[in-house]
Scaffold this motif. Structure first.
Motif, PDB file in Angstrom:
ATOM      1  N   TYR A   1      -5.592  -6.863   4.128  1.00 13.48           N
ATOM      2  CA  TYR A   1      -5.248  -5.877   4.908  1.00 13.48           C
ATOM      3  C   TYR A   1      -4.943  -4.472   3.941  1.00 13.48           C
ATOM      4  N   LEU A   2      -4.368  -4.599   2.854  1.00 12.25           N
ATOM      5  CA  LEU A   2      -4.075  -3.501   2.182  1.00 12.25           C
ATOM      6  C   LEU A   2      -5.398  -2.794   1.624  1.00 12.25           C
ATOM      7  N   LEU A   3      -6.322  -3.781   1.245  1.00  6.10           N
ATOM      8  CA  LEU A   3      -7.722  -2.970   0.786  1.00  6.10           C
ATOM      9  C   LEU A   3      -8.292  -2.391   1.771  1.00  6.10           C
ATOM     10  N   LEU A   4      -8.114  -2.886   3.115  1.00  6.08           N
ATOM     11  CA  LEU A   4      -8.729  -2.074   4.331  1.00  6.08           C
ATOM     12  C   LEU A   4      -8.144  -0.738   4.699  1.00  6.08           C
ATOM     13  N   THR A   5      -6.608  -1.066   4.606  1.00  5.90           N
ATOM     14  CA  THR A   5      -5.977   0.282   5.219  1.00  5.90           C
ATOM     15  C   THR A   5      -5.662   1.236   4.123  1.00  5.90           C
ATOM     16  N   ILE A   6      -5.581   1.141   2.956  1.00  8.44           N
ATOM     17  CA  ILE A   6      -5.126   2.056   1.948  1.00  8.44           C
ATOM     18  C   ILE A   6      -6.227   2.969   1.579  1.00  8.44           C
ATOM     19  N   PRO A   7      -7.486   2.596   1.403  1.00  6.96           N
ATOM     20  CA  PRO A   7      -8.850   3.386   1.269  1.00  6.96           C
ATOM     21  C   PRO A   7      -8.689   4.370   2.577  1.00  6.96           C
TER      22      PRO A   7
END
Length: 595
Positions: free
Chosen positions: A555-561
């Motif tokens: 989820y972080l790899l999706l949302t942060i960028p």
């Protein structure tokens, strides 16, 4: 600027992955070897009836088991009221091994489901399993979303008001699990000041609430409840015995303090209350697999434990299953040496529970190949639909006529005020049967529509605030040069308003990515699981929370960028392109022209 953005994003992702690696492999120890709880333990894991059984069921009468069943050959499968001819649609869970779970191949299995497969084979039916949440399972069966509910469901009088049940195929002890040094040693020791963990909606929840008259702490699944007991957030955990024994591992510093049992509250499959032909057919199939030895084979492989006196599966006319002497096997194996294992330190327990790197490696393939595509599909479809509908709501909300403003306001108030789960269930279970011929009784796309309707209420308000923030002079200037009202709004005001709210729109899209996990409430096939469901299934297989952390990382790899991308776009729109140095020849030409 673009290079700086890319460099920052790469650096941020690298720091995230490095931090996880340090936590996963740090502290100088090796990661724990996780057990596969969603695999048959075999007869070697046999256990005798518990010696610490309290409140025995002596004198109770079984009021519900049928005296006999109809002949198997007389079952007409065309009259079973199935959603799809020849297919038994089954709602089940993935987080309660060894009874019900999803294995490493992504197949719904466990004792309950394998037994149901054998019964369906006797009836000439194909089984189609869909995963859902226990809190909504019985309502989904009652509403026709599933033909059968298979989730080690303990029958109660209250549940019989909603659905019908087959004869019992399993019994259920309630186990009281506590810390090894706990002063609680029996159910009688539980009092108003005791924090008692249960899984919401289960018979253990009902037992603590209505029979012990205590207020339990309710959790969504067994692993979360047990994790809270291990970390000391609760004092006790009341759970089904199979789940309790499967969850406890050496070094956990927990123990089963007591068990209790009710003769008439057996585990059975749930069926729509008015579908007696299907109940009769399943009862006939259950007696048949008991008679041919299939039941005994599955039982000793999956749940090898000594049944209590006076209980047997199937109808009262069914033969006794020929089971091994589990008590003798358990005695030959010797006492459980779990208590001899040194308790883990808090840091070790934290690392093994959340940062088991071997489970990260095991989780990522399924997270990427199954969870990520489904999450993106749900988020993109609901995001596009929600954006279109949200823009319509925003325009209607600022329209000159109240016949547009009022419906937009009512819609927004309702969909912003209701919890997301309620909206998803209303759309999936309420509209699902009406459009079943269009969707093929698959709630996947209905879930995306529900998310879109939910998001549109928020997106509409975001657009409206952006549009209304544009200075009135912009509209007046557009009208002054000959634009009509619609042209001025479409070409001048709305584009400026949208540009101003891009960060807020991205926040809403990120929320949609995370809310996609709620679609699981509607019941999905194993291939339709999104990120959180994939992580939770592996969590159920291993009893470890590391797969959920792995899902969180994706989820972080999706949302942060995405967050940094929209910030970059917003900055470019506000500042424009950076000044570029003028070529010397071009500068000379400009100078000559001025001369």
């Amino acid at each position: 600027m673009a290079r700086l953005f890319a460099a920052r994003t790469r650096a941020l992702l690298a720091v995230m992955l490095l931090g996880v690696a340090v936590l996963a492999t740090g502290c100088g120890g090796e990661t724990s070897t996780a057990r596969d709880l969603c695999s048959p333990p075999g007869v070697a894991a046999a256990s005798a009836a518990p010696s610490n059984l309290t409140n025995p069921a002596a004198g109770q009468v079984d009021r519900y088991t049928t005296a006999q069943t109809i002949p198997l050959e007389s079952v007409d499968t065309s009259r079973l009221g199935l959603r799809q001819p020849g297919v038994l649609s089954v709602g089940t869970l993935s987080d309660a091994p060894p009874s019900i779970c999803v294995d490493s191949a992504g197949t719904f299995t466990g004792f309950d489901n394998e037994l149901l497969r054998a019964v369906a084979e006797k009836l000439g039916l194909r089984v189609e399993f869909s995963g859902t949440e226990f809190a909504g399972l019985l309502a989904q069966v009652a509403g026709g979303r599933f033909d059968v509910g298979s989730s080690n469901i303990t029958t109660t009088d209250a549940r019989r008001e909603l659905v019908g049940f087959t004869n019992g195929y399993d019994f259920g002890y309630h186990s009281l699990v506590v810390a090894a040094n706990s002063p609680v040693s029996s159910f009688d020791d539980l009092g108003p000041g005791t924090r008692i963990a249960v899984v919401q909606g289960t018979v253990q929840d009902d037992y603590v609430d209505n029979q012990l008259n205590l207020d339990p702490v309710k959790f969504p699944d067994y692993n979360t409840a047990y994790a809270n007991l291990k970390t000391g957030q609760v004092d006790a955990w009341v759970a089904p015995s199979a789940q309790a024994e499967g969850a406890i591992s050496p070094g956990d510093n927990t123990t089963v303090a007591a068990n209790t049992f009710s003769l008439e509250n057996f585990a059975a499959w749930a069926v729509r209350k008015d579908n007696q032909p299907l109940i009769d057919a399943l009862n006939a199939g259950l007696d048949a697999v008991i008679a041919d030895g299939t039941y005994a084979e599955l039982y000793q492989n999956w749940v090898p434990r000594e049944p209590p006196p006076g209980w047997k599966p199937g109808s009262k006319a069914a033969p006794e299953p020929q089971l091994p002497d589990f008590a003798a096997i358990a005695a030959e194996r010797g006492p459980n040496t779990q208590s001899a294992t040194a308790p883990k330190s808090t840091l070790e327990q934290l690392r093994d529970t959340f940062f088991d790197w071997s489970l990260y490696r095991q989780a990522f393939p399924d997270l990427i190949t199954t969870g990520l595509p489904n999450t993106l599909i749900l988020a993109l479809v609901s995001g596009v639909l929600g954006t279109v509908l949200g823009m319509l709501l925003a325009v209607a909300g600022i329209a000159r006529t109240r016949w547009l403003r009022w419906p937009a306001r009512v819609y927004t108030d309702i969909f912003r005020g209701l919890p997301a789960v309620v909206i998803i269930l209303l759309i999936g279970l309420g509209i699902g049967p009406v459009v079943g011929n269009i969707t093929g009784n698959n709630p996947y796309w209905l879930g995306a529509v529900a998310l879109a309707l939910l998001a549109s209420a928020y997106i509409g308000e975001i657009f409206r605030s952006g549009i209304q923030s544009v200075e009135k002079g912009q509209l007046e200037a557009a009208r002054a040069i000959g634009f009509g009202y619609r042209q001025a709004m479409t070409l001048v005001v709305i584009p400026q308003g949208v540009r101003r709210v891009l960060p807020a729109l991205m926040n809403q899209f990120i929320a949609l990515i995370k809310d996609s996990s709620l679609i699981y409430f509607l019941g999905l096939l194993a291939t339709q699981r999104e990120l959180f469901a994939v992580g939770r299934d592996l969590n159920a297989q291993t009893g470890n929370l590391s797969p959920l952390v792995a899902a969180g990382l994706v989820y972080l790899l999706l949302t942060i960028p995405l967050t940094h991308l929209v910030n970059y776009i917003d900055h470019r729109m506000r500042t424009g392109r950076p000044d570029q140095p003028i070529d010397e020849l071009e500068q000379a030409t400009i100078t000559e022209g001025r001369g």
